[in-house]
Structures are given as structure tokens and as C-alpha cells.
Design a protein around this motif. Sequence first.
Motif, PDB file in Angstrom:
ATOM      1  N   LEU A 106       1.975   1.590  37.406  1.00  0.00           N
ATOM      2  CA  LEU A 106       1.078   0.589  37.276  1.00  0.00           C
ATOM      3  C   LEU A 106       1.799  -0.604  38.021  1.00  0.00           C
ATOM      4  N   LYS A 107       2.817  -0.995  37.936  1.00  0.00           N
ATOM      5  CA  LYS A 107       3.397  -2.107  38.372  1.00  0.00           C
ATOM      6  C   LYS A 107       3.104  -1.674  40.056  1.00  0.00           C
ATOM      7  N   ASP A 108       3.791  -0.408  40.528  1.00  0.00           N
ATOM      8  CA  ASP A 108       3.775  -0.253  41.836  1.00  0.00           C
ATOM      9  C   ASP A 108       2.442  -0.125  42.433  1.00  0.00           C
ATOM     10  N   SER A 109       1.507   0.210  41.681  1.00  0.00           N
ATOM     11  CA  SER A 109       0.114   0.563  42.271  1.00  0.00           C
ATOM     12  C   SER A 109      -0.385  -1.058  42.483  1.00  0.00           C
ATOM     13  N   VAL A 110      -0.118  -2.020  41.384  1.00  0.00           N
ATOM     14  CA  VAL A 110      -0.735  -3.412  41.623  1.00  0.00           C
ATOM     15  C   VAL A 110      -0.006  -3.852  42.976  1.00  0.00           C
ATOM     16  N   THR A 111       1.292  -3.622  42.761  1.00  0.00           N
ATOM     17  CA  THR A 111       1.990  -4.460  43.866  1.00  0.00           C
ATOM     18  C   THR A 111       1.859  -3.764  45.235  1.00  0.00           C
ATOM     19  N   ASN A 112       1.402  -2.830  45.379  1.00  0.00           N
ATOM     20  CA  ASN A 112       0.993  -2.218  46.784  1.00  0.00           C
ATOM     21  C   ASN A 112      -0.653  -2.671  47.119  1.00  0.00           C
ATOM     22  N   LYS A 113      -1.324  -3.016  45.998  1.00  0.00           N
ATOM     23  CA  LYS A 113      -2.718  -3.500  46.522  1.00  0.00           C
ATOM     24  C   LYS A 113      -2.394  -4.894  46.730  1.00  0.00           C
ATOM     25  N   VAL A 114      -1.562  -5.700  46.049  1.00  0.00           N
ATOM     26  CA  VAL A 114      -1.385  -7.269  46.212  1.00  0.00           C
ATOM     27  C   VAL A 114      -0.987  -7.415  47.713  1.00  0.00           C
ATOM     28  N   VAL A 115       0.196  -6.492  47.926  1.00  0.00           N
ATOM     29  CA  VAL A 115       0.751  -6.585  49.476  1.00  0.00           C
ATOM     30  C   VAL A 115      -0.477  -6.147  50.569  1.00  0.00           C
ATOM     31  N   SER A 116      -1.277  -5.412  50.478  1.00  0.00           N
ATOM     32  CA  SER A 116      -2.247  -4.918  51.246  1.00  0.00           C
ATOM     33  C   SER A 116      -3.286  -6.096  51.190  1.00  0.00           C
ATOM     34  N   PHE A 117      -3.570  -6.913  50.189  1.00  0.00           N
ATOM     35  CA  PHE A 117      -4.550  -7.917  50.217  1.00  0.00           C
ATOM     36  C   PHE A 117      -3.927  -8.920  51.026  1.00  0.00           C
ATOM     37  N   LYS A 118      -2.557  -9.301  50.998  1.00  0.00           N
ATOM     38  CA  LYS A 118      -1.894 -10.369  51.733  1.00  0.00           C
ATOM     39  C   LYS A 118      -1.955 -10.193  53.118  1.00  0.00           C
ATOM     40  N   ASN A 119      -2.249  -8.777  53.732  1.00  0.00           N
ATOM     41  CA  ASN A 119      -2.277  -8.413  55.112  1.00  0.00           C
ATOM     42  C   ASN A 119      -3.877  -8.441  55.509  1.00  0.00           C
ATOM     43  N   GLU A 120      -4.720  -8.384  54.623  1.00  0.00           N
ATOM     44  CA  GLU A 120      -6.110  -8.443  55.078  1.00  0.00           C
ATOM     45  C   GLU A 120      -6.751  -9.657  54.338  1.00  0.00           C
ATOM     46  N   ASP A 121      -7.874  -9.839  54.950  1.00  0.00           N
ATOM     47  CA  ASP A 121      -8.871 -10.968  54.217  1.00  0.00           C
ATOM     48  C   ASP A 121      -9.173 -10.766  52.897  1.00  0.00           C
ATOM     49  N   ASP A 122      -8.911 -11.727  51.900  1.00  0.00           N
ATOM     50  CA  ASP A 122      -9.389 -11.187  50.564  1.00  0.00           C
ATOM     51  C   ASP A 122     -10.948 -11.034  50.407  1.00  0.00           C
ATOM     52  N   GLU A 123     -11.396  -9.974  50.156  1.00  0.00           N
ATOM     53  CA  GLU A 123     -12.754  -9.706  50.043  1.00  0.00           C
ATOM     54  C   GLU A 123     -13.080  -9.359  48.548  1.00  0.00           C
ATOM     55  N   PRO A 124     -14.108 -10.002  47.843  1.00  0.00           N
ATOM     56  CA  PRO A 124     -14.470  -9.696  46.512  1.00  0.00           C
ATOM     57  C   PRO A 124     -14.391  -8.149  46.182  1.00  0.00           C
ATOM     58  N   GLU A 125     -14.757  -7.462  47.039  1.00  0.00           N
ATOM     59  CA  GLU A 125     -14.769  -5.819  46.578  1.00  0.00           C
ATOM     60  C   GLU A 125     -13.682  -5.313  46.318  1.00  0.00           C
ATOM     61  N   GLU A 126     -12.607  -5.894  47.436  1.00  0.00           N
ATOM     62  CA  GLU A 126     -10.974  -5.442  47.196  1.00  0.00           C
ATOM     63  C   GLU A 126     -10.502  -5.915  45.945  1.00  0.00           C
TER      64      GLU A 126
END
Length: 134
Positions: free
Chosen positions: A85-105
Motif C-alpha cells: 500500500l505504501k509503495d502504491s501510494v508513494t508511486n502515485k504521489v511521485v507521478s502527481f508531482k510530475n504532472e498537473d494535479d487533476e481532480p480525477e487523478e
Amino acid sequence: MSKKTYGFVLGAMIGAASAAATALLLAPKSGKELREDLMAEADRVKSQMNDYSEFALEKGAEFSEVAKNATEDIRVNLKESATQLKDSVTNKVVSFKNEDDEPEEIETVIDLVDDVADRVAEEIKEEIQEEINE
């Protein structure tokens, strides 16, 4: 041993001892023979009780070991699931930092966390049920 089985065994032993004592007391024997018979019966019952107590201690130790193993397995699986769970959330957070924060993300991350939490809870339930059934 279940409570019903234990109660039945205890009742049977008390009934057998009572029947033996009654038979000895009503039998036409001298006082010395009667005392010898009563002592022999008391020794037999004492020996039986020792056997049952040893059996109960062995079963208690077995149940304790099963509970320890089940607890350890559940702990290990929880730790693994939490790491995933921690790894999955961490990966998503890292991907959000690289992209624009969109509500659907953000909704995707929330759904991911909910899915993993549900999966972990289901795995725990299944493992506990398996241990109970064994």
C-alpha cells in the motif's frame, strides 16, 4: 475439548465413581475388604484423572502453538500488505508531482487506497477463518 464434551466426560467419571462406591458399599464384604476395594477404586479414579489432565495440558499447548503461528502469519501478511500500500501510494504521489494535479487523478489515488485497504481486510478475514477452521 469443547465444553459439552468436557462436561460429558466429567459427568461420566463422577457417575462411574459414584456407581462403584455404591456397589462396594452394598456388597457383603468385611470392613477390611471394603476399605481395600475403596482404596483401589480411588487409586484407579486418581490415575484416570491424571491421564485426563495430561491430555488437557497437551491439547492446550497444541492450541497455544496454533494460535501463535496464526498470529505470526497474520502479522507477516499485514506487514507485506502495508508495504504494498505504501509503495502504491508513494508511486502515485511521485507521478502527481510530475504532472498537473487533476481532480480525477486524486480520485484515482483515493480509489487505489480504498481497494488496497479492502483487499488487506479481506485477506485478514480469510486467514483468521482458515485458522479457526483448522
